[in-house]
Design an enzyme around this catalytic site. Structure first.
Site, mmCIF file in Angstrom:
data_model
loop_
_atom_site.group_PDB
_atom_site.id
_atom_site.type_symbol
_atom_site.label_atom_id
_atom_site.label_comp_id
_atom_site.label_asym_id
_atom_site.label_seq_id
_atom_site.Cartn_x
_atom_site.Cartn_y
_atom_site.Cartn_z
ATOM 1 N N ARG A 57 -38.318 -0.164 -3.875
ATOM 2 C CA ARG A 57 -39.081 0.715 -2.995
ATOM 3 C C ARG A 57 -38.641 2.178 -3.055
ATOM 4 N NH1 ARG A 57 -39.475 -4.097 -1.554
ATOM 5 N NH2 ARG A 57 -37.361 -4.088 -2.310
ATOM 6 N N THR A 58 -37.340 2.412 -2.883
ATOM 7 C CA THR A 58 -36.894 3.796 -2.724
ATOM 8 C C THR A 58 -37.140 4.567 -4.011
ATOM 9 O OG1 THR A 58 -35.202 2.878 -1.276
ATOM 10 C CG2 THR A 58 -34.965 5.191 -1.884
ATOM 11 N N LYS A 86 -19.187 6.856 -19.573
ATOM 12 C CA LYS A 86 -18.228 7.385 -20.563
ATOM 13 C C LYS A 86 -17.135 8.200 -19.875
ATOM 14 C CE LYS A 86 -22.067 8.171 -23.764
ATOM 15 N NZ LYS A 86 -22.761 9.217 -24.530
ATOM 16 N N ARG A 107 -29.107 7.347 -5.543
ATOM 17 C CA ARG A 107 -28.507 6.172 -4.895
ATOM 18 C C ARG A 107 -27.239 5.830 -5.653
ATOM 19 N NH1 ARG A 107 -31.665 0.698 -3.298
ATOM 20 N NH2 ARG A 107 -32.322 2.127 -1.647
ATOM 21 N N HIS A 135 -28.908 5.638 4.745
ATOM 22 C CA HIS A 135 -30.163 5.619 3.972
ATOM 23 C C HIS A 135 -31.169 6.416 4.813
ATOM 24 C CE1 HIS A 135 -33.279 4.459 1.338
ATOM 25 N NE2 HIS A 135 -33.073 3.162 1.248
HETATM 26 N N1 CP Z 1 -35.479 -0.544 1.453
HETATM 27 C C1 CP Z 1 -34.912 -0.261 0.275
HETATM 28 O O1 CP Z 1 -34.007 0.573 0.175
HETATM 29 O O2 CP Z 1 -35.421 -0.973 -0.765
HETATM 30 P P1 CP Z 1 -34.972 -0.823 -2.284
HETATM 31 O O3 CP Z 1 -33.554 -1.324 -2.377
HETATM 32 O O4 CP Z 1 -35.934 -1.652 -3.072
HETATM 33 O O5 CP Z 1 -35.039 0.637 -2.643
#
Ligand code: CP
Length: 336
Positions: A57-58, A86, A107, A135
């Site tokens: 999603r993100t 590396k 991320r 998040h």
């Molecule tokens: N909700 C969420 O962070 O989903 P993903 O891990 O798929 O990005």
């Protein structure tokens, strides 16, 4: 806050007026997110999408949001495809990639890593999840969803009653959401988790200091009884020392239609940041809820595009120019 050029690293950087501004811009993005109109307001701009942990999603919704505003996306996924494998430092990676991008989403499995990267970046950085820490864009889309679902029921976020269920220790989405709810009045939060996976004490303290009424429980049936929102989360297996340790908690709190019917108030909204773990030994949100109209999980995921479009528009200072760069579409749009 001043959005132009800002990093988005923690939900604590926002005040209530900032949230309302993001949501106003997000509302305006609806025809573009639904592909009824297209805008080219970010034509020529590049998003660097850097995901060092798995994401559906993100990663995809940040990319889609940028494309929908007319910009282009460059991605790296996983450590193996990055020169970090590396031995390159986050500092060097940030210095280099910010030369190729106008904004970066990142991320990373370590708490604080995105902030470290942002400190070296020459362009704004958005935290797409830093380990078990935060998040922020997920919390924004969660609150945007809560606000919309409650509005349909004639309610507001002030006065919200919400249960957060599952792995509250490692679940970064609930950490950010709890911090965000501190900005609202008369909020009641019930935290349902095994004692070992309880919400970190500092988050509970922060909520109580802000006037949020917090109840701590390990009883799902009691926890979901008198709430507007039941927000379920997955056991964050990847944060445990071993799969065996995660297995101790997997499947502990399962919500299905029978439990919902017996224990929840009518019209309780069911949310989950996703992914839900649909394996038989986990199944925290059963598939038999899929036709329950109060299951908001896919509306919640859709809202991620609106909120992420709004963040880009505000950070790159084009929020008031989106419509001026727009036109209707003329392709077949059946089935939506
Ligand atoms: N909700 C969420 O962070 O989903 P993903 O891990 O798929 O990005």
């Amino acid at each position: 806050m001043e959005f132009t050029g800002a990093h988005i690293l923690s939900i604590t950087q926002f005040e209530r007026a900032d949230i309302e501004r993001i949501f106003r811009v997000a509302d305006n993005m609806e025809p573009y997110a639904q592909r009824k109109r297209v805008t080219r307001v970010l034509e020529g701009a590049i998003l660097g999408n850097m995901f060092f942990e798995p994401s559906t999603r993100t990663r995809v919704s940040f990319g889609a949001a940028f494309n929908l505003l007319g910009g282009e996306v460059r991605e790296t996924t996983g450590f193996k495809s990055s020169a970090i494998s590396k031995g390159e430092s986050l500092y060097d990676t940030a210095r280099v990639l910010s030369g190729y991008s106008d904004v970066i989403c990142m991320r990373h499995p370590e708490a604080g890593s995105v902030a470290e990267f942002a400190a070296a970046s020459r362009v704004p950085v958005i935290n797409g999840g830093d380990g078990p820490n935060e998040h922020p864009s997920q919390a924004l889309l969660d609150l945007y969803t809560i606000r919309k679902e409650l509005a349909d029921r004639g309610r507001t976020v002030d006065g919200l009653r919400i249960a957060m269920i599952g792995d509250l220790k490692y679940g970064r989405t609930v950490h950010s959401l709890c911090k965000l709810l501190c900005l609202f009045d008369r909020v009641q939060v019930t935290l349902v988790a095994p004692q070992e996976l309880a919400m970190p004490g500092y988050v509970v303290e922060q909520m109580r200091e802000a006037g949020v009424e917090v109840t701590i429980s390990d009883d799902l049936l009691h926890g979901i009884g008198h709430v507007d929102i039941a927000y379920s989360t997955r056991i964050q297996e990847e944060r445990f020392a071993s799969k065996d340790e995660a297995n101790l908690y997997r499947g502990r709190f399962r919500l299905n239609q029978a439990i919902y019917t017996q224990y929840c108030e009518p019209n309780t909204v069911i949310m989950h940041p996703l992914p839900r773990d649909s394996r038989a030994d986990a199944n925290e949100l059963d598939n038999d809820l899929n036709h329950n109209p109060n299951l908001a999980i896919f509306r919640q995921a859709d809202n991620g595009v609106l909120v992420r479009m709004a963040l880009f528009a505000l950070i790159l200072d084009v929020a008031d120019q989106v419509d001026a760069h727009a036109r209707d579409v003329n392709w077949y749009r059946g089935g939506r």
